[in-house]
Design a protein around this motif. Structure first.
Motif, PDB file in Angstrom:
ATOM      1  N   UNK A 320       1.159  -1.114  -0.193  1.00 51.77           N
ATOM      2  CA  UNK A 320       0.306  -0.339  -0.047  1.00 51.77           C
ATOM      3  C   UNK A 320       1.082   1.142  -0.113  1.00 51.77           C
ATOM      4  N   UNK A 321       1.792   0.820   0.324  1.00 56.46           N
ATOM      5  CA  UNK A 321       3.213   2.229   0.351  1.00 56.46           C
ATOM      6  C   UNK A 321       3.710   2.304  -0.220  1.00 56.46           C
ATOM      7  N   UNK A 322       3.508   1.549  -1.148  1.00 51.62           N
ATOM      8  CA  UNK A 322       3.924   1.897  -2.719  1.00 51.62           C
ATOM      9  C   UNK A 322       3.532   2.195  -3.184  1.00 51.62           C
ATOM     10  N   UNK A 323       2.041   2.005  -3.912  1.00 52.71           N
ATOM     11  CA  UNK A 323       0.794   2.304  -4.098  1.00 52.71           C
ATOM     12  C   UNK A 323       0.366   3.883  -3.489  1.00 52.71           C
ATOM     13  N   UNK A 324       0.393   4.520  -2.991  1.00 56.52           N
ATOM     14  CA  UNK A 324       0.663   5.439  -2.321  1.00 56.52           C
ATOM     15  C   UNK A 324       1.796   6.836  -2.710  1.00 56.52           C
ATOM     16  N   UNK A 325       2.911   5.836  -2.335  1.00 56.69           N
ATOM     17  CA  UNK A 325       4.321   6.745  -2.779  1.00 56.69           C
ATOM     18  C   UNK A 325       4.063   7.139  -4.740  1.00 56.69           C
ATOM     19  N   UNK A 326       3.866   6.263  -4.927  1.00 53.40           N
ATOM     20  CA  UNK A 326       3.580   6.593  -6.607  1.00 53.40           C
ATOM     21  C   UNK A 326       2.409   7.445  -6.977  1.00 53.40           C
ATOM     22  N   UNK A 327       1.008   7.567  -6.340  1.00 51.31           N
ATOM     23  CA  UNK A 327      -0.077   8.113  -6.276  1.00 51.31           C
ATOM     24  C   UNK A 327       0.613   9.906  -5.864  1.00 51.31           C
ATOM     25  N   UNK A 328       1.445   9.618  -5.011  1.00 48.45           N
ATOM     26  CA  UNK A 328       1.753  11.573  -4.505  1.00 48.45           C
ATOM     27  C   UNK A 328       3.002  12.081  -5.339  1.00 48.45           C
ATOM     28  N   UNK A 329       3.953  10.783  -5.595  1.00 48.79           N
ATOM     29  CA  UNK A 329       4.874  10.680  -6.616  1.00 48.79           C
ATOM     30  C   UNK A 329       4.449  11.369  -8.164  1.00 48.79           C
ATOM     31  N   UNK A 330       2.918  11.028  -8.021  1.00 50.66           N
ATOM     32  CA  UNK A 330       2.630  11.461  -9.592  1.00 50.66           C
ATOM     33  C   UNK A 330       1.996  13.047  -9.727  1.00 50.66           C
ATOM     34  N   UNK A 331       1.904  13.309  -8.231  1.00 51.73           N
ATOM     35  CA  UNK A 331       0.574  14.183  -8.059  1.00 51.73           C
ATOM     36  C   UNK A 331       2.127  15.286  -8.599  1.00 51.73           C
ATOM     37  N   UNK A 332       3.083  15.460  -7.996  1.00 49.11           N
ATOM     38  CA  UNK A 332       4.124  16.152  -7.807  1.00 49.11           C
ATOM     39  C   UNK A 332       4.602  16.263  -9.157  1.00 49.11           C
ATOM     40  N   UNK A 333       4.723  15.480 -10.228  1.00 54.60           N
ATOM     41  CA  UNK A 333       5.086  15.527 -11.155  1.00 54.60           C
ATOM     42  C   UNK A 333       3.871  15.609 -11.927  1.00 54.60           C
ATOM     43  N   UNK A 334       2.899  15.871 -12.181  1.00 53.62           N
ATOM     44  CA  UNK A 334       1.967  16.852 -12.844  1.00 53.62           C
ATOM     45  C   UNK A 334       1.887  17.665 -12.649  1.00 53.62           C
ATOM     46  N   UNK A 335       2.059  18.196 -11.168  1.00 54.47           N
ATOM     47  CA  UNK A 335       1.105  19.283 -10.345  1.00 54.47           C
ATOM     48  C   UNK A 335       2.423  20.512 -11.938  1.00 54.47           C
ATOM     49  N   UNK A 336       3.333  20.356 -12.158  1.00 51.81           N
ATOM     50  CA  UNK A 336       4.161  21.314 -13.094  1.00 51.81           C
ATOM     51  C   UNK A 336       3.685  21.696 -14.461  1.00 51.81           C
ATOM     52  N   UNK A 337       2.564  20.367 -15.123  1.00 52.32           N
ATOM     53  CA  UNK A 337       2.581  20.542 -16.166  1.00 52.32           C
ATOM     54  C   UNK A 337       1.079  21.293 -15.931  1.00 52.32           C
ATOM     55  N   UNK A 338       0.235  21.191 -15.025  1.00 50.15           N
ATOM     56  CA  UNK A 338      -1.114  21.716 -14.570  1.00 50.15           C
ATOM     57  C   UNK A 338      -1.258  22.855 -14.726  1.00 50.15           C
ATOM     58  N   UNK A 339       0.494  23.188 -14.107  1.00 50.03           N
ATOM     59  CA  UNK A 339       0.528  24.633 -13.634  1.00 50.03           C
ATOM     60  C   UNK A 339       0.998  25.282 -14.725  1.00 50.03           C
ATOM     61  N   UNK A 340       2.108  24.975 -15.421  1.00 52.56           N
ATOM     62  CA  UNK A 340       2.742  25.429 -16.660  1.00 52.56           C
ATOM     63  C   UNK A 340       1.334  25.755 -18.106  1.00 52.56           C
TER      64      UNK A 340
END
Length: 390
Positions: A320-340
């Motif tokens: 579950x930690x792996x899944x949560x880490x991937x989710x939050x890692x994706x949010x961090x990565x995607x937030x840059x594209x979302x803002x731009x």
């Protein structure tokens, strides 16, 4: 609408994430200029407001996914850039999430992953730019140094808990500040600070101590990801297949009963915090050896605190930690594209993470909102004490 029959912990977790995204959609709509303009004549043409809000939410979340997983506008190696950044961001979150989950499993609240990351990063960097060793051996020694740095920092907490009864929440928070100020001190010392000694950054780690990239030099995902996945398997094996894990679980379930059964509760608490610190130290080492190449005052970022959210979302289960880490890692990565792409600030990701914690901490609220049938879901507090089921 009929209530869903199953209201178990994992379904509550999924709907906690869904609830956070729904609230995030409302915030996106409120912040969108076109939606606000359409709202000025809402009672004349109400559909315009809903349409503009829908477009704003759609564009923001599409950009978030494109920045985290796949962007069809890119080609070649660049097309793998979004998923690479997700994995890079997820690596330290998985390792520190495991550190927090492991200590929670033993009944200890590890709020000190931030300091343990810094300790591991300091030792790994020092070994990386000071030692002159062959390729391969240098990397192994640097990684071991990072693990030992975090182990020492976590072990201090366990020792204070076992020998003096000092509460681990207080000691871990205080040691966070000690680690932060120790790093600030070292970044001002000649021999650790990079010449010409006018900036707070360490010497650069030698190439022989760097973690190799997994998908080519143009993509940042590195070997630390595989180490994080191996660590998750190791933690799972520890608690489900080993005698030490059984004893740790017993201490977490009821330390008084474990003591009556002849278990050395104090030693087990020290061991648990040391192992948790080692995992966090490995996260710090992976950041220095795989991403930054040197140490700065922001080497840990907010990873140590985000790890608490990752552990909660993952229900203290290593997978579950792996899944949560991937989710939050994706949010961090995607937030840059979302803002731009849409102008939605990256701070929205922090809001979403906080909302996830809020909903997980209030499972009754999630069940009421989504009309989940009670039964099967455990309170968060009891889960932290009892850990995951086998």
């Amino acid at each position: 609408m009929k209530r869903l029959r199953w209201g178990g912990t994992w379904l509550v977790t999924v709907f906690a994430v869904v609830g956070a995204l729904v609230v995030g959609a409302v915030l996106i709509a409120i912040g969108d200029a076109r939606t606000r303009d359409a709202a000025t004549y809402f009672f004349t043409y109400p559909w315009d407001t809903f349409t503009e809000a829908g477009y704003a939410v759609r564009d923001a979340y599409v950009a978030l996914v494109q920045g985290a997983v796949f962007n069809p506008n890119l080609s070649g190696t660049a097309a793998l850039g979004p998923i690479s950044e997700t994995l890079v961001n997820a690596t330290p979150l998985i390792l520190t999430g495991l550190a927090v989950a492991l200590s929670f499993r033993v009944g200890l609240f590890n709020i000190g992953a931030q300091g343990q990351i810094i300790a591991g990063a300091i030792v790994a960097a020092y070994v990386g730019f000071t030692f002159d060793l062959p390729v391969g051996l240098h990397l192994v020694v640097a990684l071991v140094g990072g693990i030992l740095g975090g182990t020492l920092w976590g072990g201090i907490v366990g020792w204070l808990k076992a020998r003096t009864g000092a509460h681990e929440v207080i000691t871990t928070i205080m040691l966070n500040y000690v680690a932060i100020n120790l790093l600030t001190f070292l970044l001002g010392l000649e021999g650790f600070q990079r010449p010409p000694y006018g900036q707070a950054i360490s010497e650069s780690v030698a190439a022989s101590a760097r973690l190799p990239h997994l998908l080519g030099s143009s993509l940042r995902v590195h070997l630390g990801l595989l180490l994080a996945l191996a660590a998750a398997v190791g933690v799972w094996w520890l608690f489900t297949r080993s005698t030490l894990g059984f004893r740790l679980r017993a201490v977490g379930a009821n330390p008084d009963a474990a003591r009556t059964a002849g278990m050395a509760v104090g030693r087990l608490q020290i061991a648990a915090m040391a192992m948790a610190g080692g995992l966090a130290g490995l996260a710090g080492a992976s950041q220095v050896l795989g991403v930054t190449g040197s140490v700065t005052g922001s080497v840990a970022g907010t990873i140590g605190f985000d790890a608490i959210t990752v552990a909660l979302l993952g229900r203290n289960n290593p997978y579950g930690v792996i899944a949560a880490g991937l989710l939050f890692g994706g949010m961090r990565a995607g937030s840059v594209q979302m803002q731009s792409s849409t102008g939605v600030p990256v701070d929205l990701v922090g809001v979403l993470q906080a909302l996830v914690v809020l909903f997980i901490a209030a499972p009754a609220l999630v069940r009421a909102v989504f009309r989940l049938k009670p039964g099967g879901a455990k309170a968060v507090g009891s889960e932290l004490a009892a850990g995951w089921t086998r």
